[in-house]
Design a protein around this motif. Structure first.
Motif, short mmCIF file in Angstrom:
data_model
loop_
_atom_site.label_atom_id
_atom_site.label_comp_id
_atom_site.label_asym_id
_atom_site.label_seq_id
_atom_site.Cartn_x
_atom_site.Cartn_y
_atom_site.Cartn_z
N THR A 215 -6.02 17.70 -6.49
CA THR A 215 -5.45 17.46 -5.17
C THR A 215 -5.21 18.81 -4.50
O THR A 215 -4.90 19.80 -5.16
N PHE A 216 -5.38 18.82 -3.19
CA PHE A 216 -5.10 20.01 -2.40
C PHE A 216 -4.66 19.56 -1.01
O PHE A 216 -4.88 18.40 -0.63
N THR A 217 -4.01 20.47 -0.30
CA THR A 217 -3.59 20.16 1.06
C THR A 217 -4.19 21.17 2.03
O THR A 217 -4.35 22.34 1.70
N LEU A 218 -4.54 20.67 3.20
CA LEU A 218 -4.97 21.51 4.31
C LEU A 218 -4.01 21.23 5.46
O LEU A 218 -3.99 20.12 5.98
N LYS A 219 -3.16 22.21 5.75
CA LYS A 219 -2.17 22.09 6.83
C LYS A 219 -1.33 20.82 6.65
O LYS A 219 -1.02 20.11 7.60
N GLY A 220 -0.99 20.51 5.40
CA GLY A 220 -0.13 19.36 5.10
C GLY A 220 -0.87 18.06 4.81
O GLY A 220 -0.28 17.12 4.28
N GLN A 221 -2.16 17.97 5.14
CA GLN A 221 -2.95 16.76 4.86
C GLN A 221 -3.45 16.83 3.43
O GLN A 221 -4.15 17.76 3.06
N GLU A 222 -3.10 15.84 2.63
CA GLU A 222 -3.54 15.83 1.23
C GLU A 222 -4.96 15.31 1.11
O GLU A 222 -5.37 14.39 1.82
N PHE A 223 -5.72 15.93 0.21
CA PHE A 223 -7.07 15.52 -0.15
C PHE A 223 -7.14 15.41 -1.66
O PHE A 223 -6.40 16.09 -2.37
N MET A 224 -8.03 14.59 -2.15
CA MET A 224 -8.35 14.53 -3.57
C MET A 224 -9.82 14.90 -3.71
O MET A 224 -10.61 14.70 -2.79
N CYS A 225 -10.19 15.42 -4.90
CA CYS A 225 -11.60 15.70 -5.13
C CYS A 225 -11.92 15.69 -6.61
O CYS A 225 -11.01 15.77 -7.45
N MET B 253 0.85 -1.17 0.00
CA MET B 253 0.00 0.00 0.00
C MET B 253 0.90 1.23 0.00
O MET B 253 1.80 1.34 0.82
N GLU B 254 0.59 2.15 -0.88
CA GLU B 254 1.42 3.35 -0.99
C GLU B 254 0.99 4.45 -0.03
O GLU B 254 1.79 5.03 0.68
N LYS B 255 -0.31 4.81 -0.02
CA LYS B 255 -0.80 5.84 0.88
C LYS B 255 -2.32 5.83 0.93
O LYS B 255 -2.97 5.20 0.11
N VAL B 256 -2.87 6.58 1.88
CA VAL B 256 -4.31 6.70 2.05
C VAL B 256 -4.64 8.19 2.01
O VAL B 256 -4.02 8.99 2.71
N THR B 257 -5.60 8.57 1.15
CA THR B 257 -5.94 9.98 0.95
C THR B 257 -7.45 10.17 1.01
O THR B 257 -8.18 9.49 0.28
N PRO B 258 -7.94 11.09 1.85
CA PRO B 258 -9.38 11.39 1.82
C PRO B 258 -9.78 11.92 0.44
O PRO B 258 -9.04 12.68 -0.19
N PHE B 259 -10.98 11.53 -0.01
CA PHE B 259 -11.45 11.84 -1.36
C PHE B 259 -12.85 12.44 -1.26
O PHE B 259 -13.75 11.83 -0.67
N LEU B 260 -13.04 13.63 -1.81
CA LEU B 260 -14.32 14.32 -1.75
C LEU B 260 -14.94 14.40 -3.14
O LEU B 260 -14.30 14.88 -4.08
N MET B 261 -16.17 13.93 -3.28
CA MET B 261 -16.88 14.00 -4.55
C MET B 261 -17.92 15.11 -4.47
O MET B 261 -18.86 15.03 -3.67
N PHE B 262 -17.73 16.13 -5.27
CA PHE B 262 -18.67 17.24 -5.32
C PHE B 262 -19.60 17.06 -6.53
O PHE B 262 -19.23 16.42 -7.51
#
Length: 132
Positions: free
Chosen positions: A52-62, A1-10
């Motif tokens: 992709t964007f980061t909030l205080k270093g935490q990466e998110f995808m959307c 497993m490479e990484k885990v990223t929160p993903f937001l679908m708008f």
């Protein structure tokens, strides 16, 4: 497993507006990549195919979903923010509450100095906490 990223679908083309809003509210945050739908592709031209964007270093995808789903965000998954001061918490809460909905208004619920839980104007759920 490479990484885990929160993903937001708008839906309704709101992804870029949401990313810009979130990164403007939280310091040390940025939009890092946007791939847009082009002409004659599945989504509306110019909307977010993947970002992709980061909030205080935490990466998110959307994404902006090109399919209209019968579901959206749920408060059972939220973005948890640990604040450094009461002023920081109050300010962020008020900004996120603009056109949003309080789930737990700001208060002392016994497990921290101050806490608030809300859904923002995009439907994303946030928990804001000031630890003891």
């Amino acid at each position: 497993m490479e990484k885990v990223t929160p993903f937001l679908m708008f839906q309704d083309g709101q992804a870029e507006k949401a990313m810009k809003y979130y990164t403007s509210l939280i310091e040390d945050s940025q939009i890092t990549n946007i791939v847009r739908y082009g002409a004659n592709e599945a989504g509306a031209e110019g909307t977010v195919m993947l970002a992709t964007f980061t909030l205080k270093g935490q990466e998110f995808m959307c994404i902006d979903s090109h399919v209209k789903h019968q579901f959206s965000f749920t408060p059972s998954f939220s973005i948890f923010v640990t604040c450094n001061s009461e002023n920081e918490l109050d300010d962020l809460y008020q900004k996120l509450m603009t056109d949003g909905q309080a789930l737990m208004p700001l208060g002392n619920y016994g497990f921290s100095k101050k806490f608030g839980w809300l859904n923002d104007k995009f439907g994303v759920s946030w928990q804001l906490n000031l630890p003891n």
